[in-house]
Design a protein around this motif. Structure first.
Motif, PDB file in Angstrom:
ATOM      1  N   PHE A 152       0.769  -1.257  -0.013  1.00  0.00           N
ATOM      2  CA  PHE A 152      -0.180  -0.150  -0.073  1.00  0.00           C
ATOM      3  C   PHE A 152       0.773   1.271  -0.149  1.00  0.00           C
ATOM      4  O   PHE A 152       0.614   2.194  -0.883  1.00  0.00           O
ATOM      5  CB  PHE A 152      -0.856   0.045   1.306  1.00  0.00           C
ATOM      6  N   TYR A 153       1.825   1.324   0.971  1.00  0.00           N
ATOM      7  CA  TYR A 153       2.582   2.646   1.156  1.00  0.00           C
ATOM      8  C   TYR A 153       3.640   2.841  -0.120  1.00  0.00           C
ATOM      9  O   TYR A 153       4.213   3.956  -0.471  1.00  0.00           O
ATOM     10  CB  TYR A 153       3.178   2.575   2.292  1.00  0.00           C
ATOM     11  N   ASP A 181       0.785  17.228   9.818  1.00  0.00           N
ATOM     12  CA  ASP A 181       0.305  16.312   8.518  1.00  0.00           C
ATOM     13  C   ASP A 181      -0.606  15.330   8.863  1.00  0.00           C
ATOM     14  O   ASP A 181      -0.209  14.114   9.422  1.00  0.00           O
ATOM     15  CB  ASP A 181       1.772  15.890   8.037  1.00  0.00           C
ATOM     16  N   GLY A 183      -2.849  12.049   9.088  1.00  0.00           N
ATOM     17  CA  GLY A 183      -2.858  11.101   7.866  1.00  0.00           C
ATOM     18  C   GLY A 183      -1.627  11.067   6.838  1.00  0.00           C
ATOM     19  O   GLY A 183      -1.610  11.077   5.678  1.00  0.00           O
ATOM     20  N   ASN A 189       5.983  13.367   2.588  1.00  0.00           N
ATOM     21  CA  ASN A 189       5.716  14.475   2.242  1.00  0.00           C
ATOM     22  C   ASN A 189       6.350  15.557   3.666  1.00  0.00           C
ATOM     23  O   ASN A 189       6.725  16.619   3.089  1.00  0.00           O
ATOM     24  CB  ASN A 189       4.287  14.902   2.257  1.00  0.00           C
ATOM     25  N   VAL A 210       2.053   3.042  11.478  1.00  0.00           N
ATOM     26  CA  VAL A 210       2.332   3.741  10.097  1.00  0.00           C
ATOM     27  C   VAL A 210       3.435   4.942  10.756  1.00  0.00           C
ATOM     28  O   VAL A 210       4.408   4.850  10.208  1.00  0.00           O
ATOM     29  CB  VAL A 210       1.185   4.442   9.512  1.00  0.00           C
ATOM     30  N   MET A 234      -7.616   9.745  13.650  1.00  0.00           N
ATOM     31  CA  MET A 234      -7.843  11.149  13.240  1.00  0.00           C
ATOM     32  C   MET A 234      -9.335  11.135  13.345  1.00  0.00           C
ATOM     33  O   MET A 234     -10.232  12.368  13.385  1.00  0.00           O
ATOM     34  CB  MET A 234      -7.504  11.368  11.862  1.00  0.00           C
ATOM     35  N   LEU A 235     -10.268  10.054  13.610  1.00  0.00           N
ATOM     36  CA  LEU A 235     -11.660  10.240  13.711  1.00  0.00           C
ATOM     37  C   LEU A 235     -12.146  10.458  15.176  1.00  0.00           C
ATOM     38  O   LEU A 235     -13.008  11.191  15.319  1.00  0.00           O
ATOM     39  CB  LEU A 235     -12.320   9.014  13.121  1.00  0.00           C
ATOM     40  N   PHE A 249      -3.766  16.099   3.243  1.00  0.00           N
ATOM     41  CA  PHE A 249      -3.334  15.570   1.846  1.00  0.00           C
ATOM     42  C   PHE A 249      -3.759  14.115   1.557  1.00  0.00           C
ATOM     43  O   PHE A 249      -3.543  13.472   2.363  1.00  0.00           O
ATOM     44  CB  PHE A 249      -1.882  15.714   1.969  1.00  0.00           C
ATOM     45  N   HIS A 250      -4.647  14.097   0.455  1.00  0.00           N
ATOM     46  CA  HIS A 250      -5.086  12.688   0.219  1.00  0.00           C
ATOM     47  C   HIS A 250      -5.946  12.043   1.435  1.00  0.00           C
ATOM     48  O   HIS A 250      -5.715  10.886   1.368  1.00  0.00           O
ATOM     49  CB  HIS A 250      -3.845  11.749  -0.380  1.00  0.00           C
ATOM     50  N   ILE A 251      -6.783  12.800   1.953  1.00  0.00           N
ATOM     51  CA  ILE A 251      -7.431  12.390   3.234  1.00  0.00           C
ATOM     52  C   ILE A 251      -8.813  12.454   2.767  1.00  0.00           C
ATOM     53  O   ILE A 251      -9.766  11.749   2.866  1.00  0.00           O
ATOM     54  CB  ILE A 251      -7.268  13.241   4.397  1.00  0.00           C
ATOM     55  N   TRP A 255     -13.092   9.871   2.903  1.00  0.00           N
ATOM     56  CA  TRP A 255     -14.269   9.936   3.691  1.00  0.00           C
ATOM     57  C   TRP A 255     -15.491  10.896   3.055  1.00  0.00           C
ATOM     58  O   TRP A 255     -15.374  11.340   2.031  1.00  0.00           O
ATOM     59  CB  TRP A 255     -14.218  10.946   4.941  1.00  0.00           C
TER      60      TRP A 255
HETATM   61  C1  LIG Z   1      -4.472   7.954   1.345  1.00  0.00           C
HETATM   62  S1  LIG Z   1      -3.090   7.551   2.724  1.00  0.00           S
HETATM   63  C2  LIG Z   1      -2.413   9.388   2.605  1.00  0.00           C
HETATM   64  C3  LIG Z   1      -1.312   9.536   2.764  1.00  0.00           C
HETATM   65  C4  LIG Z   1      -0.461  10.914   2.745  1.00  0.00           C
HETATM   66  N1  LIG Z   1      -1.098  11.888   3.368  1.00  0.00           N
HETATM   67  C5  LIG Z   1      -0.232  11.432   1.413  1.00  0.00           C
HETATM   68  O1  LIG Z   1      -0.537  12.366   0.684  1.00  0.00           O
HETATM   69  O2  LIG Z   1       0.682  10.642   0.500  1.00  0.00           O
HETATM   70  C6  LIG Z   1      -4.193   8.082   4.007  1.00  0.00           C
HETATM   71  C7  LIG Z   1      -3.432   7.880   5.372  1.00  0.00           C
HETATM   72  O3  LIG Z   1      -4.553   8.070   6.364  1.00  0.00           O
HETATM   73  C8  LIG Z   1      -4.329   7.177   7.588  1.00  0.00           C
HETATM   74  N2  LIG Z   1      -5.448   7.039   8.374  1.00  0.00           N
HETATM   75  C9  LIG Z   1      -6.638   6.455   7.705  1.00  0.00           C
HETATM   76  N3  LIG Z   1      -7.427   6.490   8.641  1.00  0.00           N
HETATM   77  C10 LIG Z   1      -6.966   6.930   9.772  1.00  0.00           C
HETATM   78  C11 LIG Z   1      -7.513   7.040  10.921  1.00  0.00           C
HETATM   79  N4  LIG Z   1      -8.543   6.885  11.330  1.00  0.00           N
HETATM   80  N5  LIG Z   1      -6.398   7.873  12.112  1.00  0.00           N
HETATM   81  C12 LIG Z   1      -5.250   8.186  11.653  1.00  0.00           C
HETATM   82  N6  LIG Z   1      -4.733   7.962  10.382  1.00  0.00           N
HETATM   83  C13 LIG Z   1      -5.615   7.207   9.546  1.00  0.00           C
HETATM   84  C14 LIG Z   1      -3.888   6.048   6.734  1.00  0.00           C
HETATM   85  O4  LIG Z   1      -2.874   5.249   7.617  1.00  0.00           O
HETATM   86  C15 LIG Z   1      -2.973   6.528   5.541  1.00  0.00           C
HETATM   87  O5  LIG Z   1      -1.433   6.861   6.019  1.00  0.00           O
END
Ligand SMILES: C[S@@+](CC[C@H](N)C(=O)[O-])C[C@H]1O[C@@H](n2cnc3c(N)ncnc32)[C@H](O)[C@@H]1O
Length: 346
Positions: A152-153, A181, A183, A189, A210, A234-235, A249-251, A255
């Motif tokens: 994934f990463y 930053d 997520g 980044n 992570v 984060m939720l 970013f990319h969050i 949702w």
């Molecule tokens: C799509 S990736 C984006 C990574 C980075 N921001 C980027 O732009 O490359 C989403 C990230 O959100 C994190 N994430 C998802 N749900 C989360 C949660 N409930 N709490 C904290 N982090 C979360 C994931 O672990 C992941 O690293």
């Protein structure tokens, strides 16, 4: 440079119908390192291909026929050679190697998308049932399977790298002292920002397993000192305090619109007066008719990642930032790689 391939609408539909076979032909070519072998040798016939791949001539012929019919390889002077698109995107040292994307499709996404229709009926990510691990999102499930988490990463880092380079050129961060930053994933980044701005402090906020992955990767001691890690959800958890900017970013794509607005309200509350939130994401156009990649990635968010996201539009992002309370909002749409940036000022 992009080139085009001649294809009728009937053949276009044929590729969609036989999409699984087309994908397996391509992926198998990569697994056997066929494209690199064709490149290094200057071209191979069936017998030479069989020897190079260590298989019999019959399966070699099946693979070559399939890849040639898909216009990925072609025949010149009796030998199979790579088409230009293969040189650009399917060779490791090509202009943009797509191996990590093919890997995540293969190992994580494809087997779960058989549940797309059921996910539509239930309006949730039914495809998650194919993966082991805790929680109800792909991100939490992946914490139980480090090998899949790496797949994934590797893809996420690769995909966001280029979009992030563009952001770095586009947005001046020099007025910002400390950014969270949200997520922030493997920290790619945040590290790049800390390298570019030698006074900047960054805090990567992500799931515990992570942030561990991220902390291990930093080599430069000055950057290591300024990039902090804050494990959390984060939720449900509070955001760390003391930052004057928050990266989202990319969050946004993960949702629902409602949840994004709620989370951006949390960002608003955590920022001081004059603070900034930056929402940067892959977007669809405001009409909801494209891009092709936006259309193809959105079912993954419904059937697997979260059951509530998609490639939303820049207009959606702007509305959420306003609804969260930010009084001055700027929208920078039409950036490269189908990305948009929305900046909210408190
Ligand atoms: C799509 S990736 C984006 C990574 C980075 N921001 C980027 O732009 O490359 C989403 C990230 O959100 C994190 N994430 C998802 N749900 C989360 C949660 N409930 N709490 C904290 N982090 C979360 C994931 O672990 C992941 O690293």
């Amino acid at each position: 440079m992009a080139t085009s391939v001649p294809i009728s609408d009937a053949d276009y539909l044929r590729i969609l119908i036989h999409g699984h076979t087309a994908f397996e032909l391509l992926r198998t070519g990569l697994e056997f390192d066929l494209f690199q072998k064709l490149e290094d040798s200057g071209g191979l016939d069936v017998t030479e291909t069989a020897a190079a791949l260590g298989v019999e001539e019959y399966p070699a012929r099946v693979l070559l026929l399939g890849l040639a019919s898909l216009l990925l390889i072609e025949k010149k002077d009796g030998k199979f050679v790579n088409a230009p698109i293969v040189r650009r995107k399917l060779l490791k040292d090509g202009e943009r190697f797509l191996g990590p994307l093919i890997d995540i499709q293969d190992k994580i996404i494809n087997k779960t998308l058989v549940d797309f229709a059921e996910s539509m009926r239930q309006s949730t990510n039914v495809g998650l049932r194919h993966l082991e691990g805790p929680g109800d999102t792909l991100y939490s499930k992946l914490t139980a399977t480090p090998d899949l988490q790496k797949v994934f990463y590797d893809n996420m880092g690769d995909a966001s790298n280029r979009a992030f380079e563009q952001f770095l050129e586009y947005y001046d961060f020099s007025g910002i002292k400390h950014a969270i930053d949200i997520g922030g994933g493997d920290g790619t980044n945040s590290v790049k920002l800390a390298e570019r701005y030698p006074e900047l402090e960054m805090t990567v906020f992500d799931q515990e397993s992570v942030t561990r992955l991220a902390a291990d990767k930093i080599e430069d001691p000055s950057v290591r000192k300024r990039v902090h890690f804050h494990p959390g959800d984060m939720l449900t958890d509070r955001l760390p305090e003391g930052a004057d900017a928050i990266l989202y970013f990319h969050i946004y794509e993960i949702w629902s619109l409602e949840r994004n607005t709620e989370m951006l309200r949390k960002c608003y509350d955590a920022l001081p007066e004059g603070g900034t939130v930056l929402v940067y994401n892959f977007v669809s156009n405001d009409e909801g008719t494209g891009s092709l990649s936006g259309g193809l990635v959105s079912p993954y968010f419904l059937a697997l990642a979260s059951g509530e996201g998609m490639t939303w539009s820049a207009a959606d992002m702007e509305k959420s930032v306003r609804d969260a309370g930010f009084s001055r909002v700027e929208r920078f749409a039409d950036l490269g790689f189908s990305h948009a940036l929305v900046v909210g000022h408190k």
